[in-house]
Design a protein around this motif. Structure first.
Motif, PDB file in Angstrom:
ATOM      1  N   GLY B 377      42.139  42.982  45.519  1.00 51.45           N
ATOM      2  CA  GLY B 377      43.063  42.039  46.217  1.00 51.45           C
ATOM      3  C   GLY B 377      44.449  42.068  45.800  1.00 51.45           C
ATOM      4  N   THR B 453      41.840  45.836  48.018  1.00 51.78           N
ATOM      5  CA  THR B 453      41.462  44.722  48.925  1.00 51.78           C
ATOM      6  C   THR B 453      40.470  43.738  48.135  1.00 51.78           C
ATOM      7  N   GLY B 454      39.865  42.827  49.032  1.00 51.88           N
ATOM      8  CA  GLY B 454      38.839  42.043  48.422  1.00 51.88           C
ATOM      9  C   GLY B 454      39.431  40.825  47.542  1.00 51.88           C
ATOM     10  N   THR B 455      38.622  40.377  46.748  1.00 49.79           N
ATOM     11  CA  THR B 455      39.190  39.099  45.870  1.00 49.79           C
ATOM     12  C   THR B 455      40.095  39.552  44.632  1.00 49.79           C
ATOM     13  N   TYR B 456      41.025  38.918  44.554  1.00 48.86           N
ATOM     14  CA  TYR B 456      41.819  39.063  43.499  1.00 48.86           C
ATOM     15  C   TYR B 456      41.313  38.413  42.164  1.00 48.86           C
ATOM     16  N   HIS B 457      41.032  39.155  41.069  1.00 43.37           N
ATOM     17  CA  HIS B 457      40.565  38.799  40.027  1.00 43.37           C
ATOM     18  C   HIS B 457      41.558  38.405  38.704  1.00 43.37           C
TER      19      HIS B 457
END
Lengths: 112, 799
Positions: B377, B453-457
Motif C-alpha cells: 500500500g 499495493t494492497g493494504t498499508y500497514h
C-alpha cells in the motif's frame, strides 16, 4: 679409529636423546649438552682423524688435518654453551616462579 | 605497459589512495572520490565501442615470471569489452547510488570503497586476462573482495557466516579450476587461452582433457551459484545492498558465465560440456525460480531470482555450444541463436536486476524493512519508485516493451530448437523452462504488487515512507531507461557486441564456415509463433496463479521437507569438519615437550632411515681407518661409562660430575685429533658450564627417582636407540662415501690470503667473519636473555 669414534658418538646420541625425552628439566639440559658433544665427535670422525699435523702453518708439515670441521665445531661449542647457560637460567627462573622443574606440570591447562 | 594495463591498475591504486585520503576528506562522501574510477574506466572502454562495427581484438603483454609461463597478457575482444563495460558502467551507477545509500557519518566508508575498488580491479583483471594463471589470480581476488564486502557489517553474525560460506564455496571451486588450468597447461604447454584454442586437437586428445573440463566447470558453477553450489548466494545478501546489486547480481556471479563463454572454443565441441551445462543450468533455473516464491525477504527473493536467471544463461550457453558439435552440424544456425540469446539476456539481466536491487535498497532505506508481509500500500507514497520497480520486474518477467521480453523469447527459441533436433525426451527441457518462467512471472508480480499495493500497514513500519533523495533514483532511472531502450533498439548491441562475441565463441561452428556473412539481427517482433504463445500462456497462467497464491502456497511448499535441504547439509558438513579437525589436532597437540620432541625424533628416524635404506646408500668402509691406540680406547670407554652413569644417576651432583667428565674427555680427544683450538675452547667452556650447572644445582630441587610408567620409559628408550642408530649409520655412510674432494686445500694458503698461520682462526675471523659475527650476536642475545631471567620481576602485577 673413525669407525670407533662414530659408534661412540652413536652411543652418546642414544643416551642424550633418552635424557632429552625426560620430564626433569635438569636432565633435559644435560641431554642437550651431551647431544652437542656427540655431534662434535661425529663431525670430527666423519672427516678422518689423525691425518697430518694440526692446522698451524708454523708446523711446516707436509699435510694438515682438515681445518673446516674444526672451525665449524668451534662455533658450535660456543653456541651450545650459550644455549646451555640460557636454559639453565630459564630452569632456575621457572622453578623460582612456578615451583616445579617437571615438564609435565609446567604444561598449561588444556584450553576450551 | 599499455593503457589496458593501466586501466586494471587504476582501481588498485585507489585501493591505496582512498584509505590514505579518508582522514583528510571527511567533509565529503568518500564515494565521490571512488566515483572517479568507474567513470574514467567506462569512458576509456567506451572508446572501443562502436554501434556499427565490432572491436578489433587487442593483445598486450608485459612479461612477469616467464619461467613459469606467467605474463601479464591482456586480451580485449568483444566478450571482454562487454564485461568491462558492464563492470565499469554498472560500477559507476552503483557507486553513485551508494553515496546516497551509505551514511557518511556512521559507516566506515574507507573500508567500503577500498574493498569495492579491489573488486573492480580484480574483476576487470579476470575478464581481460588471456593468461589462465593470471585469470585465476584475479578470479580468487574477486572472491576475497566479495568476502570482505559481505562481511562489511562484521558485527553481525549472519554477515560473518555468509562471508565465510561464500569464501569456502567459491574458493573450493576456484581451486578445482586451477587444477583444470594446470591440466590444460600440461596438455598444451602454454597458459595462454588464445594459444590453447589455436592448438585444437593437440590439446583435446590429451588423456586428462575431460577431467580438466569438469574441474574448470566446477569453478564456473560455484562462482555463478549454479545448483548445487547456489547456497552461498542467499547468505551473501547480508552485504550492503549496493554490493548485492553489483557483485551478487550484475558482475561477479557472471564470472562463471564469462569463463564458460571464454572457454567454449576449447571445450564446446564436446557433448559432455554441452549437456552438463544444459542440465545444471535448467535445474538451477527451475530450482531458483521455485525457491524465490517462498521468500518473504525481498533481497532473498532477488537472490534466488539471480540464481535462476544465471541458470537460464548457463543453459543457453550449453545449447549454443552444440553448434560446434559435428553430430548437430545441420542445425548449427539454430544453436547459434542460443548463444545470441545468452549474451543478450546477460546484458538484460544486469540491467533489470541491478535496477531491482537498487529499488529494494530504496524500499529498505525508506521504510526500514524488506519483508513483503510488512510492506504494502505504499504506491501512492512512492510513485516514482513504484514505476522503476515495475519496469525492472516486468523486464525480468519477460513482458513487452522491455528488453527481457526479447531475450526470454529467444531463450524459448533456443530450448525449442534443442528439443526439435534432439531425442524425444529432451522435450522435457522446454517444458521445465516454461514452468520456471511461470514461477518467474509470479515472483516478479510479488515484488511489485506485494510491496506497493494492497493494504498499508502503518503500524508495522518504523518510519513513514516517502520518495528517496533524488540522487538515489538516478541510477535506477538510467537502468530503467536502458531496459526499455533494449526493447526498441536492440541494434545498440547486436552488431557491436553480440555478433562478434558469438563468432569468437564458436569459431568452428559449421554455420560460420558455410555462411561467413551471417549477421545477428535482433528485433522485438518475431512473428506469431510458438514462443509468443508460450509467453501468453505464462501471462495468463501466471496471473491466475498469482491471484490464488495464498491458497496453494502452503500445500505446495510442504511437498519438500524443510530440513532436507542443502543448507542444512552444508552446516552439518562444516560443523563435522570443524569437530574432526579439533579432535585430530587435540590428539597430538598435547602441550607436552616430551611428545613434541618424540614427533621430531621419530620423523628424523623414519625420514633418514627410509632414505638411507631406500636409496641403498649405506656404506661401511673401515679400510681407511687410522689405528687406535690403547689410551684412545680407554678414553672412549671412560666417556661411555660416564654417559651411562649420567643416565642412571638419581643424584644431581653425580649427573653434573658425569657430564663434566665427558666434557673433559672430549677435550682430550680434541688434543689427540690435532685440534688445539678446540681443545682449549672446550676446556674453558666445560669449566664454566660445570660451574653454572653447580650454581643451578644449588637452586633447583632434588631429582626425584623417576616415577614414570614403564611404557613411557620404553617408548623413550626405543626412540633414543632409533636416533642413535640412525645417526651412527648416517655418520658411517658419510665417512665411507666421498664424492667430492675436500675444499680444505683452499684454506691452506691462509698466510697469503689472510696473513694468519692458524688456519682455523683465519677461517673464523677472516674467511667466515660474518658467521662469527652472527655467533657473537647469538651470545649477546643469550646474555640479554640470562640477564632478563635473573633481574626482571613482575612489577607488582598479579596475573
Amino acid at each position: 679409529m673413525e669407525t670407533f669414534m662414530i659408534i661412540l658418538s652413536g652411543i652418546l646420541f642414544t643416551i642424550a636423546t633418552y635424557l632429552i625425552l625426560n620430564k626433569n628439566f635438569l636432565r633435559i639440559v644435560l641431554g642437550i649438552t651431551l647431544f652437542s658433544h656427540a655431534t662434535h665427535m661425529m663431525l670430527m670422525a666423519i672427516n678422518g682423524l689423525k691425518r697430518g699435523a694440526a692446522p698451524l702453518l708454523g708446523e711446516h708439515a707436509d699435510a694438515y688435518t682438515d681445518p673446516i670441521p674444526q672451525a665449524l665445531i668451534l662455533t658450535s661449542i660456543v653456541i651450545s654453551f650459550a644455549l646451555t647457560a640460557l636454559l639453565l637460567v630459564l630452569g632456575y627462573r621457572t622453578y623460582i616462579e612456578l615451583g616445579t622443574d617437571n615438564m609435565k606440570k609446567l604444561r598449561g591447562e588444556s584450553h576450551e | 605497459m599499455s593503457t589496458l594495463h593501466l586501466a586494471i591498475l587504476l582501481p588498485f591504486i585507489f585501493v591505496v589512495i582512498i584509505p590514505l585520503l579518508y582522514k583528510y576528506t571527511r567533509a565529503i562522501h568518500t564515494g565521490w572520490i571512488a566515483l572517479v574510477v568507474p567513470v574514467t574506466l567506462f569512458v576509456y572502454f567506451m572508446q572501443y565501442f562502436s554501434i556499427n562495427k565490432a572491436i578489433d581484438p587487442i593483445t598486450v603483454t608485459v612479461p612477469w615470471i616467464p619461467s613459469i609461463g606467467l605474463g601479464l597478457t591482456l586480451y580485449l575482444d568483444s566478450l571482454s569489452l562487454l564485461f568491462a563495460l558492464l563492470i565499469t558502467g554498472i560500477g559507476t551507477l552503483v557507486v553513485l547510488y551508494s553515496i546516497f545509500y551509505l551514511s557518511k557519518d556512521r559507516e566506515r566508508l574507507n573500508h567500503f570503497y577500498a574493498y569495492l575498488m579491489l573488486f573492480m580491479g580484480a574483476m576487470l583483471g579476470s575478464v581481460l586476462s588471456d593468461n589462465l594463471l593470471l585469470l585465476y589470480s584475479f578470479w580468487e581476488l574477486t572472491s576475497v573482495s566479495s568476502f570482505l564486502l559481505i562481511a562489511y557489517w562484521y558485527q553481525r553474525k549472519r554477515s560473518r557466516y555468509g562471508a565465510q560460506k561464500s569464501l569456502y564455496i567459491t574458493m573450493t571451486g576456484g581451486f578445482s579450476m586451477l587444477l583444470g588450468f594446470i591440466i590444460l597447461y600440461a596438455a598444451s604447454g602454454t597458459f595462454s587461452i588464445r594459444e590453447i584454442i589455436a592448438m585444437g586437437d593437440a590439446v583435446t586428445t590429451h588423456a586428462l582433457f575431460i577431467p580438466a573440463m569438469f574441474f574448470i566447470l566446477l569453478g564456473a558453477f560455484t562462482k555463478s551459484a549454479q545448483f548445487p553450489f547456489h547456497i552461498w548466494l542467499p547468505d551473501a545478501m547480508e552485504a550492503p545492498t549496493p554490493i548485492s546489486a553489483y557483485l551478487h547480481s550484475a558482475t561477479m556471479v557472471k564470472a562463471g558465465v564469462y569463463l564458460v563463454a571464454r572457454l567454449t572454443p576449447i571445450f564446446g565441441a564436446f557433448l559432455e560440456w554441452s549437456w552438463t551445462i544444459i542440465i545444471v543450468g535448467i535445474v538451477t533455473l527451475a530450482m531458483g525460480s521455485f525457491n524465490a516464491l517462498k521468500q518473504y525477504d525481498l533481497k532473498a527473493l532477488l537472490a534466488y531470482s539471480t540464481i535462476s536467471q544465471l541458470g537460464l544463461i548457463m543453459s543457453l550457453l550449453g545449447v549454443g555450444s552444440l553448434s560446434m558439435n559435428s553430430n548437430y552440424a545441420p542445425y548449427s544456425e539454430y544453436f547459434i541463436a542460443a548463444f545470441v540469446a545468452a549474451i543478450f539476456h546477460l546484458i538484460n539481466h544486469s540491467v533489470f536486476k541491478g535496477s531491482l536491487f537498487m529499488m529494494v535498497g530504496i524500499l529498505d532505506h525508506e521504510t526500514g524493512t524488506r519483508d513483503i508481509r510488512k510492506l504494502g500500500g505504499i504506491m501512492h507514497l512512492m510513485p516514482i519508485s513504484f514505476t522503476f520497480t515495475m519496469i525492472g520486474a516486468f523486464s525480468m518477467a519477460g513482458l513487452p516493451p522491455f528488453g527481457g521480453f526479447i531475450s526470454k523469447e529467444m531463450f524459448f527459441t533456443g530450448v525449442l530448437s534443442l528439443a526439435e533436433h534432439s531425442n524425444a525426451w529432451i522435450t522435457i527441457i522446454p517444458i521445465i523452462a516454461w514452468i520456471a518462467s511461470i514461477f518467474t512471472f509470479i515472483y516478479c508480480m510479488i515484488i511489485i504488487f506485494k510491496s506497493f499495493t494492497g493494504t498499508y500497514h502503518e503500524d508495522l513500519l518504523d518510519k513513514k515512507p516517502h520518495e528517496p533523495p533524488f540522487g538515489m533514483l538516478i541510477s535506477p532511472a538510467v537502468l530503467s531507461i536502458l531496459a526499455i531502450a533494449l526493447f526498441f533498439f536492440p541494434g545498440l548491441v547486436d552488431t557491436s557486441i553480440i555478433e562478434p562475441t558469438v563468432k569468437e565463441m564458436a569459431p568452428v561452428a559449421p554455420l560460420f564456415i558455410e555462411n561467413p556473412d551471417w549477421h545477428v539481427h535482433i528485433s522485438a517482433w518475431h512473428g506469431f509463433n510458438l514462443e509468443l504463445v508460450m509467453t501468453i500462456g505464462i501471462i495468463l497462467l501466471g496471473t491466475w496463479l498469482y491471484l490464488t497464491y495464498e491458497k496453494w502456497k502452503t500445500p505446495v511448499f510442504d511437498l519438500i521437507p524443510r530440513h532436507l535441504n542443502l543448507f542444512t547439509l552444508y552446516d552439518k558438513a562444516i560443523e563435522g569438519m570443524e569437530k574432526t579437525a579439533t579432535r585430530i589436532t587435540k590428539s597430538y597437540m598435547t602441550g607436552s615437550t616430551t611428545h613434541y620432541l618424540s614427533y621430531i625424533f621419530s620423523f628424523l628416524i623414519i625420514a633418514a632411515l627410509a632414505t638411507l635404506i631406500g636409496t641403498g646408500s649405506f656404506v661401511l668402509d673401515t679400510s681407511q681407518d687410522s689405528p687406535i691406540e690403547w689410551y684412545e680406547l680407554m678414553l672412549g670407554i671412560a666417556t661411555v661409562i660416564a654417559a651411562v652413569f649420567v643416565l642412571f644417576s638419581t643424584s644431581r651432583l653425580m649427573s653434573i660430575m658425569g657430564i663434566g667428565v665427558i666434557g673433559f674427555t672430549i677435550s682430550l680427544f680434541f688434543v689427540i685429533f690435532r685440534a688445539p683450538d678446540l681443545a682449549l675452547t672446550q676446556l674453558v667452556v666445560e669449566t664454566i658450564s660445570t660451574a653454572l650447572f653447580l650454581l643451578c644445582f644449588y637452586f633447583l630441587p632434588k631429582m626425584k627417582a623417576s616415577v614414570e610408567s614403564i611404557r613411557f620409559k620404553l617408548t623413550n628408550a626405543i626412540i633414543a636407540i632409533g636416533v642413535g642408530l640412525t645417526l651412527t649409520l648416517l655418520g658411517l655412510s658419510a665417512y665411507g662415501y666421498r664424492v667430492f674432494e675436500p675444499i680444505a686445500e683452499y684454506f691452506s694458503n691462509s698466510y697469503e690470503l689472510a696473513g694468519a698461520k692458524n688456519i682455523v682462526n683465519a677461517i673464523l675471523v677472516d674467511f667466515r667473519a660474518f658467521d662469527t659475527m652472527l655467533e657473537i650476536v647469538v651470545l649477546f642475545s643469550a646474555g640479554i636473555g640470562i640477564y632478563t631471567y635473573i633481574k626482571l620481576r613482575y612489577a607488582g602485577r598479579n596475573d
